[in-house]
Design a protein around this motif. Structure first.
Motif, PDB file in Angstrom:
ATOM      1  N   ALA A 227      46.977  45.964  38.771  1.00 23.86           N
ATOM      2  CA  ALA A 227      46.534  46.218  37.414  1.00 23.86           C
ATOM      3  C   ALA A 227      44.849  45.302  37.725  1.00 23.86           C
ATOM      4  O   ALA A 227      44.273  46.319  36.680  1.00 23.86           O
ATOM      5  N   ALA A 228      45.399  44.695  37.803  1.00 21.68           N
ATOM      6  CA  ALA A 228      43.111  43.518  37.850  1.00 21.68           C
ATOM      7  C   ALA A 228      42.437  44.213  38.815  1.00 21.68           C
ATOM      8  O   ALA A 228      41.210  44.965  38.157  1.00 21.68           O
ATOM      9  N   SER A 230      42.456  47.745  39.587  1.00 25.94           N
ATOM     10  CA  SER A 230      42.531  49.296  38.690  1.00 25.94           C
ATOM     11  C   SER A 230      41.277  48.886  37.081  1.00 25.94           C
ATOM     12  O   SER A 230      40.403  49.802  36.963  1.00 25.94           O
ATOM     13  N   SER A 231      41.882  47.558  36.469  1.00 26.04           N
ATOM     14  CA  SER A 231      41.048  47.429  35.644  1.00 26.04           C
ATOM     15  C   SER A 231      39.182  47.507  35.881  1.00 26.04           C
ATOM     16  O   SER A 231      38.424  47.239  34.943  1.00 26.04           O
ATOM     17  N   ILE A 232      38.831  46.452  36.942  1.00 27.66           N
ATOM     18  CA  ILE A 232      37.308  45.834  37.397  1.00 27.66           C
ATOM     19  C   ILE A 232      36.839  47.625  37.867  1.00 27.66           C
ATOM     20  O   ILE A 232      36.038  48.173  37.607  1.00 27.66           O
ATOM     21  N   LEU A 234      37.902  50.288  36.869  1.00 22.63           N
ATOM     22  CA  LEU A 234      37.375  51.597  36.064  1.00 22.63           C
ATOM     23  C   LEU A 234      36.168  51.266  35.408  1.00 22.63           C
ATOM     24  O   LEU A 234      35.282  51.541  34.980  1.00 22.63           O
ATOM     25  N   MET A 235      35.963  49.177  35.295  1.00 23.90           N
ATOM     26  CA  MET A 235      34.967  48.625  34.322  1.00 23.90           C
ATOM     27  C   MET A 235      33.737  48.976  35.051  1.00 23.90           C
ATOM     28  O   MET A 235      33.112  48.936  34.249  1.00 23.90           O
ATOM     29  N   ASN A 236      33.960  48.886  35.919  1.00 22.83           N
ATOM     30  CA  ASN A 236      32.197  49.227  36.688  1.00 22.83           C
ATOM     31  C   ASN A 236      31.629  50.479  37.086  1.00 22.83           C
ATOM     32  O   ASN A 236      30.760  50.377  36.791  1.00 22.83           O
ATOM     33  N   THR A 278      36.047  37.054  22.514  1.00 17.45           N
ATOM     34  CA  THR A 278      36.755  37.872  23.290  1.00 17.45           C
ATOM     35  C   THR A 278      38.012  36.811  23.852  1.00 17.45           C
ATOM     36  O   THR A 278      38.900  37.215  24.855  1.00 17.45           O
TER      37      THR A 278
END
Length: 284
Positions: A227-228, A230-232, A234-236, A278
């Motif tokens: 999950a971490a 994948s989120s990184i 998508l963010m990048n 945040t």
């Protein structure tokens, strides 16, 4: 329990994040349009070079991290890597910021490759160094907060300096920003490197927690790790897509010449203003 660093040493450590943050802005926003359009390499060639170099750089991150963990030098595990990588990063910054009149694809590929290799050799050990210095969990959070404060400071300087320094007549926004930020980052990197290496201690291999991470493929079977990652990713991907076209979009498509630099500064001011919110959301 690890004794916290003094404020002076903490500032010396986190100050290295300022020039690293400044250096990150030109390479992702200005360098593509500058080399692709103004210097005539072509946006397609520039994009291809970036794609290949970033894929190789992603693999290099893993090896530099493991090699840094296993380094056993008298001056520590992290300082030798930063000491070697920083001069290379200075050289790469100069190559990218001040190219010859007609650099060509080979020059661009070499300069960008050297930049990302040197960036990895400096940044990965610097991140790990902060974790070593923090010791326990509260200490690590404290060091991370100070380091990221330096990153935000660098981002604000990267948005502000091109506006403060007068732009020469006939110079494009991209060329002006690259030159100004290249000079500023070079000077600051040299000064903060000296401060960090001289005044900030490094825990020895015996004192520091030696990392015995499980193999990569084993870690990838963990749902939280996936999950971490994948989120990184998508963010990048989103940030990279945005950064690649935003300068061209604002100045060429919308015709807002001279509006990009104030836009960048406003963007980072908004980012800074949302930090407290945040943090509150992350604690829930």
């Amino acid at each position: 329990m690890t004794r916290p660093l003094s404020l002076a040493r903490t500032l010396a450590f986190s100050s290295l994040s300022v020039p690293l943050s400044i250096l990150s802005l030109p390479i992702v926003i200005y360098v593509g349009p500058y080399y692709g359009e103004e210097l005539g390499i072509g946006l397609g060639a520039v994009g291809t070079v970036f794609l290949v170099v970033r894929i190789l750089d992603a693999m290099l991150d893993i090896f530099v991290g493991r090699w840094s963990d296993r380094t056993r030098w008298r001056m520590g595990r992290r300082k030798p890597w930063i000491l070697v990588g920083a001069p290379l990063l200075l050289a790469a910054s100069i190559m990218v910021s001040f190219p010859p009149a007609r650099p060509g694809v080979i020059y661009f590929a070499v300069a960008v490759s050297l930049y990302y290799i040197a960036w990895t050799v400096v940044q990965i050990p610097h991140l790990s160094w902060g974790q070593d210095l923090g010791g326990d969990e509260p200490g690590r959070r404290r060091m991370s907060a100070w380091r990221e404060s330096g990153t935000v400071m660098g981002a604000l300087m990267a948005g502000l300096l091109p506006l403060i320094v007068p732009q020469a007549a006939g110079t494009s926004t991209a060329a002006h920003a690259i030159w100004v930020l290249g000079i500023a980052a070079t000077v600051l990197l040299a000064l903060t490197l000296i401060a960090a290496l001289i005044f900030v201690p490094e825990r020895t291999a015996g004192e520091a927690e030696v990392t015995n991470a499980e193999p990569l493929w084993g870690a990838l079977r963990s749902v939280p790790v996936l999950a971490a990652i994948s989120s990184i990713l998508l963010m990048n991907f989103a940030a990279g897509s945005y950064n690649a076209v935003v300068l061209i979009l604002i100045e060429e498509e919308y015709g807002l010449k001279g509006a990009f630099l104030p836009f960048v500064l406003l963007q980072y001011v908004i980012c800074l203003a949302t930090v407290p919110l945040t943090i509150r959301v992350a604690r829930r």
